[in-house]
Motif scaffolding. Structure first.
Motif, PDB file in Angstrom:
ATOM      1  N   ASP A 266      -3.999  -8.645   1.108  1.00  0.00           N
ATOM      2  CA  ASP A 266      -2.917  -7.517   0.684  1.00  0.00           C
ATOM      3  C   ASP A 266      -2.052  -7.190   1.962  1.00  0.00           C
ATOM      4  O   ASP A 266      -1.345  -6.199   2.080  1.00  0.00           O
ATOM      5  CB  ASP A 266      -3.709  -6.344   0.211  1.00  0.00           C
ATOM      6  N   GLY A 267      -1.925  -8.128   3.001  1.00  0.00           N
ATOM      7  CA  GLY A 267      -1.347  -7.619   4.255  1.00  0.00           C
ATOM      8  C   GLY A 267       0.298  -7.504   4.103  1.00  0.00           C
ATOM      9  O   GLY A 267       0.464  -6.443   4.750  1.00  0.00           O
ATOM     10  N   LEU A 268       0.866  -8.560   3.316  1.00  0.00           N
ATOM     11  CA  LEU A 268       2.502  -8.215   3.195  1.00  0.00           C
ATOM     12  C   LEU A 268       2.387  -7.069   2.468  1.00  0.00           C
ATOM     13  O   LEU A 268       3.557  -6.256   2.559  1.00  0.00           O
ATOM     14  CB  LEU A 268       2.801  -9.510   2.313  1.00  0.00           C
ATOM     15  N   ARG A 269       1.541  -6.695   1.497  1.00  0.00           N
ATOM     16  CA  ARG A 269       1.801  -5.300   0.707  1.00  0.00           C
ATOM     17  C   ARG A 269       1.752  -4.183   1.613  1.00  0.00           C
ATOM     18  O   ARG A 269       2.481  -3.149   1.706  1.00  0.00           O
ATOM     19  CB  ARG A 269       0.877  -5.192  -0.381  1.00  0.00           C
ATOM     20  N   ALA A 270       0.752  -4.259   2.558  1.00  0.00           N
ATOM     21  CA  ALA A 270       0.565  -3.101   3.735  1.00  0.00           C
ATOM     22  C   ALA A 270       1.778  -2.888   4.546  1.00  0.00           C
ATOM     23  O   ALA A 270       2.227  -1.884   4.768  1.00  0.00           O
ATOM     24  CB  ALA A 270      -0.587  -3.295   4.411  1.00  0.00           C
TER      25      ALA A 270
END
Length: 401
Positions: free
Chosen positions: A239-243
């Motif tokens: 989920d890093g891109l979302r974060a």
């Protein structure tokens, strides 16, 4: 889309204005107010922060139950603008980058345990934080270019790679780190939390920059086996891109909020001079060429303020406001530079000297067209919105994500 502030919000704005005007701005003229990197000296900062907390003006973007002000984005837009009429203002009120954006992200997506461990000390002003995403020859505006890698080893993640231009890293204790955990560009990044005292990483250097520096500078970091447990994964693995997207959109807009305040202050300093300075038989403000300069700069700054407020209103009403934030980021960055450059030109040698804070602002303002996405990247984003939405690009509704 009514941009009129509520009576309560306007009263808060005016309280901030009064404190900035009466308490903070006079300190800018004293060399003892600065540290060796041209930021506010730590002992003075702690004194002012205690005063701000006592006045109930602290960390306005954070929930009241955690010691913040609990304000929405529209109110923040007006208040952050007032704060940055002083070059010291945002950090005094705990509304400066990168803590402002890091606190917002942790508050939005962190677990309760993560909020207690990682967020609350930042809100309280006990620790400083940093967001480690940008890499040498890797990601900048494009997170998919991340090459810092986290490898699964037993019940832990072991991280290797490099980051650079990490704001505040030399003083930070709490870090949010972006690393690659898979090959997919959309689902292959993960956000990790770590403390400065953990082994497996180091600061290679504090990178010298053109302008004044935030506390902790802009640093290059190396990761050589930093270990992080699953408890310190922010959101979920992948989920890093979302974060990143959750953090960077509002963070770009809070930059705009602060920059409009700095632009206003630059014009105020210029106005005070040109209304009294006489040359060739009249004050400078009576000269048509001077009126053209100051009028243009004021107009462009106010356009930026309106775009900023529109994006803030959209965020408060549930939109991601990606298009509107990109517009504000481009226009306000240009308007800030225009305002400060105009002020310096009208002040002449006084503006180029350190007798006013305008030369400080001038060096600071140049970064605005680069940080949190270069202006060219945001124009590309806008072009792609126009391609996808055609006539609906110019809608009057709540906007498209």
């Amino acid at each position: 889309m009514d941009f009129a502030l509520s009576p309560e919000a306007d009263e808060l704005r005016l309280r901030i204005r009064a404190y900035v005007e009466e308490r903070i701005i006079p300190l800018e003229a004293d060399p003892a107010s600065y540290d060796e990197h041209e930021n506010i000296a730590r002992p003075l900062l702690e004194t002012l922060r205690a005063e701000v907390k006592a006045k109930g003006l602290w960390a306005l973007n954070m929930p009241q139950e955690r010691g913040g002000g609990g304000q929405n984005m529209v109110t923040l837009a007006a208040c952050y603008e007032e704060m940055n009429r002083s070059i010291f203002g945002p950090v005094v009120f705990h509304g400066a980058a990168p803590d402002d954006g890091n606190m917002r992200l942790l508050n939005m997506v962190g677990t309760e345990a993560q909020k207690e461990r990682w967020l609350q000390p930042i809100i309280d002003g006990k620790v400083q934080s940093a967001f480690a995403m940008t890499e040498p020859d890797g990601c900048g505006s494009d997170p998919s270019m991340t090459y810092t890698r986290a490898e699964r080893v037993g019940d832990r993640w072991r991280i290797y790679g490099r980051k650079h231009y990490i704001t505040g890293a030399e003083s930070a204790k709490h870090f949010i780190l972006m690393a690659r955990t898979g090959e997919d560009d959309r689902n292959g990044l993960t956000a990790f939390l770590f403390h400065a005292d953990q082994p497996g990483w180091r600061i290679i250097r504090r990178i010298p920059i053109m302008g004044p520096e935030e506390h902790g500078g802009h640093c290059e970091l190396e990761f050589d086996g930093l270990e992080v447990t699953d408890d310190d994964v922010l959101m979920k693995v992948g989920d890093g891109l979302r974060a990143t997207q959750i953090r960077l959109g509002p963070a770009r807009l809070t930059h705009c909020m602060r920059w409009t305040g700095m632009g206003r202050r630059a014009l105020e300093i210029a106005m005070a001079r040109i209304e009294t300075r006489r040359a060739f038989g009249a004050t400078l403000i009576e000269k048509e060429s001077v009126q053209q300069l100051i009028g243009q700069a004021a107009m462009e700054l106010d356009i930026g303020r309106l775009l900023t407020m529109r994006a803030a209103w959209l965020l408060d009403n549930g939109s991601l406001a990606r298009k509107e934030i990109s517009m504000a980021k481009v226009v306000v960055a240009d308007a800030l530079h225009k305002a400060v450059d105009t002020s310096l030109q009208l002040l002449g040698a006084r503006g180029y000297s350190k007798d006013t804070p305008v030369e400080w602002m001038y060096r600071y303002a140049r970064q605005a067209r680069l940080v949190d996405g270069a202006s060219e990247v945001h124009r590309m984003v806008l072009a792609n919105f126009l391609r996808r939405h055609a006539k609906d690009f110019f809608n009057w509704g709540a906007g498209r994500g």
